[in-house]
Write an enzyme that holds these catalytic residues in place. Structure first.
Site, short mmCIF file in Angstrom:
data_model
loop_
_atom_site.label_atom_id
_atom_site.label_comp_id
_atom_site.label_asym_id
_atom_site.label_seq_id
_atom_site.Cartn_x
_atom_site.Cartn_y
_atom_site.Cartn_z
N PHE A 160 0.87 -1.32 0.10
CA PHE A 160 0.02 0.08 -0.08
C PHE A 160 0.95 1.36 0.20
O PHE A 160 1.44 1.84 1.01
CB PHE A 160 -0.84 0.09 1.22
N PHE A 216 2.87 1.21 3.73
CA PHE A 216 3.26 -0.04 4.47
C PHE A 216 2.80 -1.24 3.50
O PHE A 216 2.41 -0.94 2.28
CB PHE A 216 2.44 -0.17 5.99
N GLU A 223 1.42 -5.28 3.52
CA GLU A 223 0.57 -6.04 4.47
C GLU A 223 1.14 -7.56 3.78
O GLU A 223 0.91 -7.95 2.65
CB GLU A 223 -0.89 -6.15 4.14
N ILE A 224 1.58 -8.34 5.06
CA ILE A 224 1.82 -9.85 4.53
C ILE A 224 0.79 -10.56 4.81
O ILE A 224 0.24 -10.75 5.80
CB ILE A 224 3.06 -10.20 5.50
N VAL A 225 0.24 -11.37 3.61
CA VAL A 225 -0.61 -11.97 3.72
C VAL A 225 -0.60 -13.58 4.07
O VAL A 225 -1.20 -14.21 4.89
CB VAL A 225 -1.47 -12.06 2.13
N CYS A 265 2.75 -16.34 4.45
CA CYS A 265 4.22 -16.62 4.48
C CYS A 265 4.47 -18.08 4.87
O CYS A 265 3.75 -18.64 6.04
CB CYS A 265 4.71 -15.81 5.59
N LEU A 268 3.13 -4.97 7.92
CA LEU A 268 2.14 -5.47 8.81
C LEU A 268 1.72 -6.86 8.53
O LEU A 268 1.72 -7.34 7.44
CB LEU A 268 1.04 -4.45 9.01
N ILE A 284 -5.87 -2.99 5.34
CA ILE A 284 -5.39 -4.45 5.56
C ILE A 284 -6.60 -5.44 5.99
O ILE A 284 -7.45 -5.09 6.53
CB ILE A 284 -4.08 -4.46 6.88
N TYR A 340 -7.93 -10.67 10.22
CA TYR A 340 -8.50 -11.99 10.67
C TYR A 340 -8.85 -12.29 12.29
O TYR A 340 -8.06 -11.75 13.00
CB TYR A 340 -7.35 -13.04 10.45
N1 ACO Z 1 7.40 -20.55 16.28
C1 ACO Z 1 8.51 -19.97 16.77
N2 ACO Z 1 9.64 -19.89 16.07
C2 ACO Z 1 9.49 -20.44 14.83
C3 ACO Z 1 8.62 -20.86 14.19
C4 ACO Z 1 7.36 -20.90 14.78
N3 ACO Z 1 6.10 -21.27 14.29
N4 ACO Z 1 8.87 -21.07 12.90
C5 ACO Z 1 10.42 -20.94 12.74
N5 ACO Z 1 10.68 -20.45 13.97
C6 ACO Z 1 11.94 -19.96 14.37
C7 ACO Z 1 13.24 -20.74 13.94
O1 ACO Z 1 13.26 -21.82 14.82
C8 ACO Z 1 14.28 -19.98 13.75
O2 ACO Z 1 14.91 -19.50 15.05
P1 ACO Z 1 16.19 -19.77 15.24
O3 ACO Z 1 17.26 -18.81 14.24
O4 ACO Z 1 16.55 -19.10 16.52
O5 ACO Z 1 16.66 -21.09 15.40
C9 ACO Z 1 13.53 -18.68 13.11
O6 ACO Z 1 12.20 -18.67 13.43
C10 ACO Z 1 13.59 -18.70 11.73
O7 ACO Z 1 13.85 -19.75 11.08
P2 ACO Z 1 13.84 -20.09 9.63
O8 ACO Z 1 14.69 -21.49 9.45
O9 ACO Z 1 14.57 -18.94 8.89
O10 ACO Z 1 12.18 -20.06 9.03
P3 ACO Z 1 11.70 -21.38 8.25
O11 ACO Z 1 12.38 -21.54 7.07
O12 ACO Z 1 11.30 -22.50 9.19
O13 ACO Z 1 10.24 -20.57 7.87
C11 ACO Z 1 7.89 -20.49 8.65
C12 ACO Z 1 9.52 -20.06 9.00
C13 ACO Z 1 7.68 -19.75 7.33
C14 ACO Z 1 7.22 -19.92 9.70
C15 ACO Z 1 7.83 -21.85 8.43
O14 ACO Z 1 8.07 -22.31 9.76
C16 ACO Z 1 6.35 -22.25 8.17
O15 ACO Z 1 6.19 -22.35 6.75
N6 ACO Z 1 5.54 -22.33 9.10
C17 ACO Z 1 4.24 -23.02 8.62
C18 ACO Z 1 3.29 -21.73 8.05
C19 ACO Z 1 3.14 -20.57 9.19
O16 ACO Z 1 2.96 -20.81 10.26
N7 ACO Z 1 3.23 -19.45 8.52
C20 ACO Z 1 3.05 -18.33 9.27
C21 ACO Z 1 1.48 -17.85 9.24
S1 ACO Z 1 1.09 -16.38 9.43
C22 ACO Z 1 1.19 -15.67 8.16
O17 ACO Z 1 1.32 -16.22 7.08
C23 ACO Z 1 0.65 -14.30 8.14
#
Ligand code: ACO
Length: 807
Positions: A533, A538, A540-542, A544, A576, A607, A610
């Site tokens: 936007f 900002f 918006e991350i939808v 990830c 955000l 934004i 949810y």
């Molecule tokens: N809770 C807490 N910490 C976490 C989580 C979690 N769910 N997932 C990853 N981390 C931590 C990792 O342990 C790491 O910490 P460290 O560096 O201290 O060891 C750090 O975050 C980053 O780790 P990466 O390896 O860079 O991240 P990864 O490739 O695992 O991707 C992601 C993170 C995208 C959240 C992945 O775990 C995933 O796809 N999860 C399932 C989907 C999800 O929950 N997505 C977010 C939903 S919210 C949204 O989309 C707006």
């Protein structure tokens, strides 16, 4: 980039009519037109076209519109309501009249001057005939600000109506009519005007012209010396300024161009319409949100207008040459060269400046940042006290003629600040480098390499790639992009099982959303779907997600860092997201917080909200390259460890005892004790008696007189205007969200009168607070920031003159 010397062109005469009689007619005609009475509208138009079009400059037109608005805002409330009634629906049940019409005998009287109809007067519309009161019954309770907003929109609407009558080009007329109707609807429904529809949302192309022009400066001129480079930067700014005020030809005027294909013509028409709707008209109608041409358009538009635009700019440069200050003439002389270079890069299909991922070489960025910091630190008149600044000063330094003699630098750094001597830091850096190159075993079998390094190494080897992809309705989308979008949709669907699949598909393929895709072996293994936007500043991350098999390898972090860099490059400073409960930990590690620093009106309504998710915010720092950040911090921490180790060795060293006392000396200066300086002891520097600050030698009255004189001089300085009085929340709504301890020169004056400044520390602290607040709230490229730096220097000079400054 913005600003630059203001070379502007005359603009189309939107809103150049402001006379009262004209306004009365305008209001009547617009009102009639709005209610669908086209014959009356036409008669109103005949009256207005009879008036000779006032050819004013853009600035004059803007001023006139503002003046008219201000005049209306200052009218008595009854008159304001009368004006509003003309565009407000009758509240009588069953009545469909959309605006009160003046009785026949008063048709030509102007409600913006002396005419104020009685609220009991009946509407001229035969199907209504209800009193004026019935058209404003719903408006009497609204706040003054909302009333002024509505009146502002009405004036914009009337101006648009007049412009619509004057303009001959049919395409332009249609756009004005569309905007007129949009504003009319917004006034009726009392809603904010938002442009939605097939035109899409700005920015329309990436990179935008501003970004590409900045890249051109890096790409073509980074080898120049500082002065020449500065000139080329100014030339680039002037070009962008000109573009942002340039009046584009209507599509019909371009039809004569025989080299134009049918496709070119239709693309131009779309872009012209976008320019009118998002850039040109909103410049005059501030009820519509305005965007800068150079920030929302890219190569496609520039290619189509470049030739005629550059010719006009060259002519303008020649004709305005003598009006340019002597020291700015080089901008004029360098302009043709710059335009030729830009033309070359516009024509080349593979020019790097039009690559959205183009970045200037690291060395150049470092050099520029260093210069920027030097300028800032010189301006602030203070020496930075951290190790990094010590390293930077020593490595590149200023031009020789400006640099103090080396021993002075070292003495200044070791005696007057807490910086370490340059050689010490260099020694530590060399030791770190050496330990890396000699420890071959560790290089072959890295044991403690962070995940971030591994991911970056993969990226360097191109084992993984990051691409920003998205769907489009206006441009062809290649097969590869579609395949990646389909793959990303699956990744999100698997990793976010709570989200309905159709919803994921809808957003991933929505043209306003983009996805940063992580590609491995040509398959998407992760991504971030986001919606920028730009107008709100900002993104918006939808969604990830990273596929299950690739999680916790650092990909999630690197994806986020890429998104941060991508956003910063586009001028966005905030991310955000509504984070799922399970993902809050991950977002926290990426710098997000539940403490939202953005004011709610900035994002509310934009934004998607949810349930059962937590809103999180991450503020981006424009000078941090996030994909490099971890490595930089790691390097710094290694250097720091090495410095501590070196200091440790010094402290541990056992030195031979002193023999001088046995030899009969009664005492020796403390600093001559071997090893004392090496472990950080510093002699107490007391200023010589004569130069001791005033406060120690003077009575409170004398001190107060000196403060009053400094304050007076500071207030009168040309850069003092932003600090003269407190910032009000009305002017800057989020100011007090960020600034907890505001200060300004007026408050200081009051404190001085009350005798608050018992010593100069208190006085200096308040003044310093003014400057630090300003630099905290505003970015370095703003006028405010520059004013703070300049006024601070002036303040210090004044204090020094009166012997109130230590150094
Ligand atoms: N809770 C807490 N910490 C976490 C989580 C979690 N769910 N997932 C990853 N981390 C931590 C990792 O342990 C790491 O910490 P460290 O560096 O201290 O060891 C750090 O975050 C980053 O780790 P990466 O390896 O860079 O991240 P990864 O490739 O695992 O991707 C992601 C993170 C995208 C959240 C992945 O775990 C995933 O796809 N999860 C399932 C989907 C999800 O929950 N997505 C977010 C939903 S919210 C949204 O989309 C707006």
């Amino acid at each position: 980039m913005s600003g630059g010397p203001a070379i502007t062109l005359k603009s189309q005469p939107i809103g150049s009519n402001s006379g009262n009689a004209a306004a009365a007619q305008q209001q009547q005609s617009a009102n009639d037109a709005a209610s669908g009475s086209s014959s009356q509208a036409a008669s109103g138009a005949a009256g207005s076209t009879g008036t000779p079009a006032q050819e004013g400059t853009r600035q004059n037109s803007l001023q006139r519109i503002q003046q008219r608005k201000q005049k209306v805002f200052n009218l008595p409330e009854a008159q304001k309501l009368a004006k509003l009634s003309m565009y407000s629906a009758c509240q009588f049940e069953g009545c469909r009249c959309t605006g009160w019409k003046t009785p026949q005998e008063n048709r030509h009287r102007d409600v913006e001057s002396s005419y104020c109809p009685e609220f009991t007067e009946e509407c001229r519309n035969a199907s209504c005939c209800h009193p004026l009161r019935s058209h404003i019954a719903h408006l009497t309770e609204i706040s003054r600000a909302s009333m002024d907003d509505l009146l502002g929109a009405i004036i914009d609407m009337e101006n648009l109506f007049m412009s619509m009558q004057r303009v001959e080009d049919e395409d332009t007329k249609k756009v004005y009519l569309y905007l007129f109707r949009l504003l009319r609807q917004c006034v009726l429904t009392r809603q904010q005007a938002v442009i939605r529809g097939p035109l899409g949302d700005p920015p329309f192309e990436s990179p935008c012209i501003t970004k590409a022009v900045s890249s051109l400066v890096f790409y073509k001129y980074s080898h120049l010396n500082q002065t020449e480079l500065q000139t080329m930067t100014e030339v680039a700014k002037t070009f962008l300024n000109f573009l942002n005020h340039y009046n584009f030809e209507s599509p019909s005027a371009r039809r004569a161009d025989s080299t134009q294909t049918h496709e070119d013509a239709s693309t131009y028409k779309i872009n012209y319409t976008r320019w009118l709707v998002f850039c040109h008209v909103p410049a005059f109608c501030n009820s519509l949100r305005q965007f800068e041409t150079s920030l929302v358009f890219g190569r496609t538009l520039l290619r189509t207008v470049f030739q005629s635009m550059s010719q006009q700019l060259k002519k303008k440069c020649v004709s305005e040459r003598d009006r340019f200050p002597e020291d700015k003439r080089s901008i004029i002389t360098q302009m043709p060269k710059f335009l030729e270079a830009l033309r070359g890069e516009l024509l080349k299909d593979d020019s790097p400046i039009w690559d959205p991922n183009y970045r200037p070489p690291n060395s150049f960025v470092m050099q520029q940042r260093k210069r920027h910091q030097e300028v800032n630190s010189m301006a602030a008149g203070a020496s930075s006290s951290n190790i990094v600044s010590g390293v930077k000063r020593s490595i590149a330094g200023e031009p020789q003629h400006k640099r103090p003699k080396k021993d002075t630098v070292d003495r200044v750094s070791s005696e007057n600040s807490d910086d370490l001597p340059t050689e010490v830091v260099l020694r530590a850096m060399n030791a770190v480098m050496e330990s890396k190159t000699t420890n071959k075993a560790e290089i072959l079998f890295p044991v403690n390499v962070s995940r971030d390094e591994n991911v970056k190494a993969e990226e360097q080897k191109r084992a993984i790639e990051f691409h920003v992809v998205g769907n489009s309705l206006t441009k062809p989308v290649d097969k590869q992009t579609i395949l990646w979008l389909l793959g990303l949709q699956l990744v999100f669907a698997h990793q976010l099982p709570e989200m309905p699949r159709e919803y994921i598909s809808q957003l991933v393929f929505d043209t306003k959303h983009k996805t940063l895709a992580l590609i491995k072996e040509n398959q998407p293994i992760g991504g971030i779907c986001f919606r920028p936007f730009p107008s709100q500043g900002f993104t918006e991350i939808v969604f990830c997600a990273v596929t299950m098999a690739e999680q916790v390898k650092g990909y999630g972090t690197h994806l986020m860092n890429h998104l941060k860099d991508y956003s910063i490059q586009r001028g966005i400073k905030h991310l955000l997201t509504f984070a799922d409960c399970d993902a809050i930990g991950y977002f926290k590690k990426q710098g997000f917080s539940k403490d939202i620093k953005l004011a709610r009106p900035v994002y509310a309504g934009y934004i998607k909200e949810y349930d059962s998710a937590t809103l999180m915010h991450c503020e981006l720092h424009p000078s941090i390259v996030n994909t490099q950040f971890i490595a930089v911090i790691r390097n710094q921490s290694e250097i720091l460890k090495e410095l501590i180790a070196q200091r440790h060795n010094e402290v541990q060293k056992v030195r031979a005892g002193l023999t001088c006392f046995k030899e009969g000396l009664p005492s020796i200066p403390v600093e001559s004790i071997p090893g004392l300086r090496e472990i950080g002891w510093k002699p107490q520097m007391r200023p010589a008696r004569a130069s001791r600050p005033l406060e120690e030698s003077s009575d409170p009255e004398k001190l107060a007189t000196s403060f009053a004189s400094v304050l007076q001089s500071v207030r009168q300085h040309t850069t003092a205007w932003p600090f003269l009085r407190p910032v009000t929340a009305a002017e800057v709504p989020d100011y007090y969200d960020h600034i907890k301890y505001p200060m300004d020169l007026k408050t200081m004056g009051e404190r001085l009168k009350r005798g608050y400044y018992q010593n100069r520390r208190l006085f200096m602290a308040d003044m310093a607070r003014i400057f630090s607040n300003c630099r905290f709230y505003n970015s370095p490229d703003t006028e405010y920031y520059r004013c703070a730096n300049s006024l601070e220097r002036y303040f210090q000079t004044k204090m020094r003159e009166l012997g109130l400054w230590d150094k």
